[in-house]
Motif scaffolding. Structure first.
Motif, PDB file in Angstrom:
ATOM      1  N   PHE A  14       0.861  -1.180   0.000  1.00 26.30           N
ATOM      2  CA  PHE A  14       0.000   0.000   0.000  1.00 26.30           C
ATOM      3  C   PHE A  14       0.893   1.225   0.000  1.00 26.30           C
ATOM      4  N   SER A  15       0.331   2.340  -0.344  1.00 27.11           N
ATOM      5  CA  SER A  15       0.989   3.635  -0.240  1.00 27.11           C
ATOM      6  C   SER A  15      -0.099   4.628   0.140  1.00 27.11           C
ATOM      7  N   LEU A  16      -0.120   4.994   1.413  1.00 35.11           N
ATOM      8  CA  LEU A  16      -1.236   5.785   1.945  1.00 35.11           C
ATOM      9  C   LEU A  16      -0.744   6.941   2.801  1.00 35.11           C
ATOM     10  N   PRO A  17      -1.490   8.056   2.777  1.00 35.70           N
ATOM     11  CA  PRO A  17      -1.151   9.188   3.642  1.00 35.70           C
ATOM     12  C   PRO A  17      -1.555   8.910   5.081  1.00 35.70           C
ATOM     13  N   ALA A  18      -0.756   9.450   6.004  1.00 37.73           N
ATOM     14  CA  ALA A  18      -1.025   9.282   7.428  1.00 37.73           C
ATOM     15  C   ALA A  18      -1.349  10.617   8.072  1.00 37.73           C
ATOM     16  N   THR A  19      -1.912  10.524   9.252  1.00 34.50           N
ATOM     17  CA  THR A  19      -2.283  11.732   9.992  1.00 34.50           C
ATOM     18  C   THR A  19      -1.062  12.540  10.425  1.00 34.50           C
ATOM     19  N   ASP A  20       0.125  11.933  10.407  1.00 34.18           N
ATOM     20  CA  ASP A  20       1.339  12.660  10.804  1.00 34.18           C
ATOM     21  C   ASP A  20       1.966  13.434   9.642  1.00 34.18           C
ATOM     22  N   GLY A  21       1.295  13.447   8.479  1.00 32.16           N
ATOM     23  CA  GLY A  21       1.781  14.203   7.326  1.00 32.16           C
ATOM     24  C   GLY A  21       2.688  13.409   6.404  1.00 32.16           C
ATOM     25  N   ASN A  22       3.022  12.183   6.770  1.00 29.85           N
ATOM     26  CA  ASN A  22       3.873  11.329   5.938  1.00 29.85           C
ATOM     27  C   ASN A  22       3.040  10.342   5.139  1.00 29.85           C
ATOM     28  N   LYS A  23       3.697   9.705   4.175  1.00 31.04           N
ATOM     29  CA  LYS A  23       3.068   8.650   3.393  1.00 31.04           C
ATOM     30  C   LYS A  23       3.789   7.354   3.744  1.00 31.04           C
ATOM     31  N   TYR A  24       3.055   6.258   3.884  1.00 30.49           N
ATOM     32  CA  TYR A  24       3.635   4.990   4.297  1.00 30.49           C
ATOM     33  C   TYR A  24       3.301   3.885   3.307  1.00 30.49           C
ATOM     34  N   SER A  25       4.270   2.981   3.140  1.00 30.66           N
ATOM     35  CA  SER A  25       4.061   1.759   2.365  1.00 30.66           C
ATOM     36  C   SER A  25       4.492   0.597   3.248  1.00 30.66           C
ATOM     37  N   LEU A  26       4.256  -0.606   2.774  1.00 33.03           N
ATOM     38  CA  LEU A  26       4.633  -1.792   3.535  1.00 33.03           C
ATOM     39  C   LEU A  26       6.128  -1.801   3.844  1.00 33.03           C
ATOM     40  N   ALA A  27       6.943  -1.347   2.896  1.00 28.15           N
ATOM     41  CA  ALA A  27       8.397  -1.353   3.069  1.00 28.15           C
ATOM     42  C   ALA A  27       8.841  -0.481   4.239  1.00 28.15           C
ATOM     43  N   GLY A  28       8.037   0.502   4.600  1.00 29.48           N
ATOM     44  CA  GLY A  28       8.375   1.380   5.709  1.00 29.48           C
ATOM     45  C   GLY A  28       8.386   0.684   7.065  1.00 29.48           C
ATOM     46  N   PHE A  29       7.892  -0.548   7.091  1.00 32.52           N
ATOM     47  CA  PHE A  29       7.830  -1.305   8.344  1.00 32.52           C
ATOM     48  C   PHE A  29       8.698  -2.572   8.267  1.00 32.52           C
ATOM     49  N   SER A  30       9.671  -2.562   7.361  1.00 28.20           N
ATOM     50  CA  SER A  30      10.489  -3.757   7.108  1.00 28.20           C
ATOM     51  C   SER A  30      11.301  -4.194   8.318  1.00 28.20           C
ATOM     52  N   ASP A  31      11.541  -3.265   9.253  1.00 32.45           N
ATOM     53  CA  ASP A  31      12.314  -3.607  10.442  1.00 32.45           C
ATOM     54  C   ASP A  31      11.489  -4.344  11.492  1.00 32.45           C
ATOM     55  N   ALA A  32      10.176  -4.369  11.328  1.00 29.43           N
ATOM     56  CA  ALA A  32       9.300  -4.969  12.340  1.00 29.43           C
ATOM     57  C   ALA A  32       9.380  -6.496  12.302  1.00 29.43           C
ATOM     58  N   GLU A  33       9.502  -7.089  13.478  1.00 24.65           N
ATOM     59  CA  GLU A  33       9.494  -8.556  13.594  1.00 24.65           C
ATOM     60  C   GLU A  33       8.095  -9.104  13.318  1.00 24.65           C
ATOM     61  N   GLY A  34       7.099  -8.354  13.696  1.00 27.88           N
ATOM     62  CA  GLY A  34       5.701  -8.698  13.448  1.00 27.88           C
ATOM     63  C   GLY A  34       4.969  -7.423  13.088  1.00 27.88           C
TER      64      GLY A  34
END
Length: 193
Positions: A14-34
Motif C-alpha cells: 500500500f501507499s497511503l497518507p497518514a495523519t502525521d503528514g507522511n506517506k507509508y508503504s509496507l516497506a516502511g515497516f520492514s524492520d518490524a518482527e511482526g
C-alpha cells in the motif's frame, strides 16, 4: 478465493497518507518482527470500546518488535466524522502508538478483504498472514471480554510458536463502502461472518 486474505498469504502493499503528514508503504515497516495491520475508523462503537485494549496490546508487544498500522477505509460520504480531518484530530487527542493511514479509494480494504471495524491482520517477519479476525470477544464493552485473541496470537508469534487460533470472526461495524448503504457488504465478503 475468499474475499478476506487467508492465513499464509503475503501482505498486500500500500501507499497511503497518514495523519502525521507522511506517506507509508509496507516497506516502511520492514524492520518490524511482526506487523499488525488493522482496519478501524473514528466513529464505530466497537472501535471506541476497544481502542484502549488495542493500545495496551500494541505497547505490550512493542519491545518484541511488533508494529501496529491502523487504516481507515470508511467512506466519508457515509459518515462525515470518518474524514481525514477527523482522523488527524483523533490522533492528536488520543496519541495512539500506531500510524493512522487513510485509504480513501478503499483499494487497500479490498486488497486485504477488510470486513469490519476493527478487523485485525497479523503478519510475521516474512509478512505472511498468521492471524486474522477480532481483537477481543466483546470489543464494544471490554469490561465483559473473556478473551483477547490478538494478544494471544502475538504472544504465540513472538515466542516462536504457531498461532493456535489463526482465524476468528471480526466483530464490529461493517466497512462503509462508497456509494453503498451503510450496512452493505460485498456478497463475496460473507466468508468469515
Amino acid at each position: 478465493m475468499s474475499f478476506t486474505l487467508e492465513v499464509g498469504m503475503t501482505a498486500p502493499d500500500f501507499s497511503l497518507p497518514a495523519t502525521d503528514g507522511n506517506k507509508y508503504s509496507l516497506a516502511g515497516f520492514s524492520d518490524a518482527e511482526g506487523l499488525v495491520i488493522f482496519f478501524t475508523c473514528n466513529h464505530c462503537p466497537y472501535v471506541l470500546g476497544s481502542d484502549e485494549v488495542t493500545r495496551a496490546t500494541a505497547l505490550k508487544f512493542r519491545d518484541c518488535g511488533v508494529r501496529f498500522v491502523a487504516i481507515n477505509s470508511n467512506s466519508r460520504n457515509t459518515y462525515a466524522e470518518d474524514d481525514f480531518e477527523h482522523m488527524v484530530a483523533r490522533m492528536n487527542e488520543q496519541k495512539f502508538p500506531w500510524v493512522y493511514l487513510h485509504d480513501e479509494s478503499q483499494n487497500v480494504a479490498r486488497a486485504y478483504g477488510a470486513l469490519r471495524t476493527p478487523h485485525f491482520f497479523v503478519f510475521d517477519k516474512a509478512r505472511r498472514l498468521v492471524y486474522t479476525g477480532r481483537g477481543v470477544d466483546n470489543p464494544r464493552d471490554t469490561s465483559k471480554m473473556t478473551v483477547n485473541d490478538l494478544e494471544r496470537a502475538l504472544a504465540e508469534l513472538t515466542s516462536g510458536k504457531p498461532v493456535s487460533v489463526p482465524v476468528t470472526n471480526p466483530i464490529g461495524c461493517n466497512v462503509k463502502w462508497e456509494g453503498r448503504d451503510a450496512h452493505w457488504m460485498p456478497p463475496e465478503a460473507c466468508d468469515l461472518v
